[in-house]
Design a protein around this motif. Structure first.
Motif, PDB file in Angstrom:
ATOM      1  N   PHE A   4      -3.592  10.363 -12.696  1.00 45.31           N
ATOM      2  CA  PHE A   4      -3.089   8.899 -12.598  1.00 45.31           C
ATOM      3  C   PHE A   4      -2.205   9.002 -11.302  1.00 45.31           C
ATOM      4  O   PHE A   4      -2.283   7.971 -10.338  1.00 45.31           O
ATOM      5  N   SER A   5      -1.094   9.950 -11.143  1.00 49.28           N
ATOM      6  CA  SER A   5      -0.281   9.863  -9.932  1.00 49.28           C
ATOM      7  C   SER A   5      -1.408  10.277  -8.582  1.00 49.28           C
ATOM      8  O   SER A   5      -1.016   9.348  -7.678  1.00 49.28           O
ATOM      9  N   ARG A   6      -2.229  10.939  -8.712  1.00 51.26           N
ATOM     10  CA  ARG A   6      -3.203  11.205  -7.393  1.00 51.26           C
ATOM     11  C   ARG A   6      -3.839   9.970  -7.215  1.00 51.26           C
ATOM     12  O   ARG A   6      -4.037   9.411  -5.923  1.00 51.26           O
ATOM     13  N   PHE A   7      -4.285   9.264  -8.397  1.00 51.68           N
ATOM     14  CA  PHE A   7      -4.904   7.947  -8.321  1.00 51.68           C
ATOM     15  C   PHE A   7      -4.130   6.862  -7.450  1.00 51.68           C
ATOM     16  O   PHE A   7      -4.733   6.138  -6.556  1.00 51.68           O
ATOM     17  N   ILE A   8      -2.824   6.598  -7.926  1.00 51.55           N
ATOM     18  CA  ILE A   8      -2.041   5.667  -7.415  1.00 51.55           C
ATOM     19  C   ILE A   8      -1.630   6.003  -5.995  1.00 51.55           C
ATOM     20  O   ILE A   8      -1.717   5.219  -5.026  1.00 51.55           O
ATOM     21  N   PHE A   9      -1.560   7.347  -5.686  1.00 53.32           N
ATOM     22  CA  PHE A   9      -1.170   7.769  -4.288  1.00 53.32           C
ATOM     23  C   PHE A   9      -2.561   7.245  -3.277  1.00 53.32           C
ATOM     24  O   PHE A   9      -2.333   6.807  -2.118  1.00 53.32           O
ATOM     25  N   GLY A  10      -3.558   7.839  -3.963  1.00 49.65           N
ATOM     26  CA  GLY A  10      -4.819   7.493  -3.122  1.00 49.65           C
ATOM     27  C   GLY A  10      -5.062   5.951  -3.077  1.00 49.65           C
ATOM     28  O   GLY A  10      -5.439   5.370  -1.733  1.00 49.65           O
ATOM     29  N   ALA A  11      -4.722   5.342  -3.953  1.00 46.34           N
ATOM     30  CA  ALA A  11      -4.807   3.640  -3.669  1.00 46.34           C
ATOM     31  C   ALA A  11      -3.922   3.259  -2.805  1.00 46.34           C
ATOM     32  O   ALA A  11      -4.100   2.268  -1.913  1.00 46.34           O
ATOM     33  N   PHE A  12      -2.705   3.720  -2.812  1.00 41.19           N
ATOM     34  CA  PHE A  12      -1.704   3.196  -1.897  1.00 41.19           C
ATOM     35  C   PHE A  12      -2.207   3.639  -0.355  1.00 41.19           C
ATOM     36  O   PHE A  12      -2.175   2.716   0.473  1.00 41.19           O
ATOM     37  N   ILE A  13      -2.506   4.617  -0.144  1.00 40.27           N
ATOM     38  CA  ILE A  13      -3.035   5.302   1.011  1.00 40.27           C
ATOM     39  C   ILE A  13      -4.286   4.564   1.566  1.00 40.27           C
ATOM     40  O   ILE A  13      -4.319   4.149   2.658  1.00 40.27           O
ATOM     41  N   GLY A  14      -5.212   4.246   0.680  1.00 43.87           N
ATOM     42  CA  GLY A  14      -6.427   3.337   0.882  1.00 43.87           C
ATOM     43  C   GLY A  14      -6.004   1.929   1.456  1.00 43.87           C
ATOM     44  O   GLY A  14      -6.454   1.511   2.394  1.00 43.87           O
ATOM     45  N   ALA A  15      -4.987   1.481   0.681  1.00 47.57           N
ATOM     46  CA  ALA A  15      -4.695  -0.099   1.030  1.00 47.57           C
ATOM     47  C   ALA A  15      -3.844   0.037   2.436  1.00 47.57           C
ATOM     48  O   ALA A  15      -4.303  -0.923   3.113  1.00 47.57           O
ATOM     49  N   PHE A  16      -3.311   0.930   2.773  1.00 48.13           N
ATOM     50  CA  PHE A  16      -2.455   1.086   4.004  1.00 48.13           C
ATOM     51  C   PHE A  16      -3.493   1.226   5.187  1.00 48.13           C
ATOM     52  O   PHE A  16      -3.369   0.539   5.993  1.00 48.13           O
ATOM     53  N   VAL A  17      -4.389   2.028   4.902  1.00 52.50           N
ATOM     54  CA  VAL A  17      -5.509   2.134   6.024  1.00 52.50           C
ATOM     55  C   VAL A  17      -6.305   1.054   6.088  1.00 52.50           C
ATOM     56  O   VAL A  17      -6.566   0.703   7.320  1.00 52.50           O
ATOM     57  N   GLY A  18      -6.754   0.577   4.996  1.00 49.01           N
ATOM     58  CA  GLY A  18      -7.594  -0.689   5.299  1.00 49.01           C
ATOM     59  C   GLY A  18      -6.813  -1.644   5.886  1.00 49.01           C
ATOM     60  O   GLY A  18      -7.489  -2.588   6.770  1.00 49.01           O
ATOM     61  N   SER A  19      -5.755  -2.155   5.459  1.00 48.63           N
ATOM     62  CA  SER A  19      -4.979  -3.194   5.969  1.00 48.63           C
ATOM     63  C   SER A  19      -4.524  -2.856   7.449  1.00 48.63           C
ATOM     64  O   SER A  19      -4.626  -3.872   8.387  1.00 48.63           O
ATOM     65  N   SER A  20      -4.330  -1.772   7.896  1.00 50.49           N
ATOM     66  CA  SER A  20      -4.154  -1.227   9.433  1.00 50.49           C
ATOM     67  C   SER A  20      -5.338  -1.395  10.240  1.00 50.49           C
ATOM     68  O   SER A  20      -5.429  -2.010  11.475  1.00 50.49           O
ATOM     69  N   ILE A  21      -6.545  -1.122   9.605  1.00 53.82           N
ATOM     70  CA  ILE A  21      -7.792  -1.355  10.176  1.00 53.82           C
ATOM     71  C   ILE A  21      -8.062  -2.985  10.440  1.00 53.82           C
ATOM     72  O   ILE A  21      -8.351  -3.494  11.438  1.00 53.82           O
ATOM     73  N   MET A  22      -7.700  -3.681   9.469  1.00 60.17           N
ATOM     74  CA  MET A  22      -7.897  -4.915   9.344  1.00 60.17           C
ATOM     75  C   MET A  22      -7.033  -5.711  10.410  1.00 60.17           C
ATOM     76  O   MET A  22      -7.442  -6.423  11.538  1.00 60.17           O
ATOM     77  N   ILE A  23      -5.748  -5.147  10.687  1.00 61.54           N
ATOM     78  CA  ILE A  23      -5.043  -6.017  11.491  1.00 61.54           C
ATOM     79  C   ILE A  23      -5.444  -5.630  12.979  1.00 61.54           C
ATOM     80  O   ILE A  23      -5.466  -6.329  13.904  1.00 61.54           O
TER      81      ILE A  23
END
Length: 71
Positions: A4-23
């Motif tokens: 679960f911790s790895r999933f949450i960590f991966g979700a945050f990293i994915g959200a950060f990368v995705g939002s960075s690319i979007m910007i």
């Protein structure tokens, strides 16, 4: 680290990368993008504040009802 911790960590990293690319790939200028984000954040903050206030009033009313029924 459990699954679960790895999933949450991966979700945050994915959200950060995705939002960075979007910007970076946004069709608007940086100033317009910042203004739009600020506007959306303001609207979100107002909605959250309103929802919290409404829920607080509901809970206080429910507590009062329980006090009256217990007495």
């Amino acid at each position: 680290m459990n699954k679960f911790s790895r999933f949450i960590f991966g979700a945050f990293i994915g959200a950060f990368v995705g939002s960075s690319i979007m910007i970076l790939l946004a069709p608007e200028s940086g100033e317009d993008t910042r203004a739009a984000l600020a506007s959306r954040l303001n609207n979100l903050a107002k909605q959250v504040s309103t929802a919290v206030s409404e829920r607080k009033a509901e809970l206080l009313k429910e507590i009062e009802n329980h006090k009256n029924s217990a007495a």
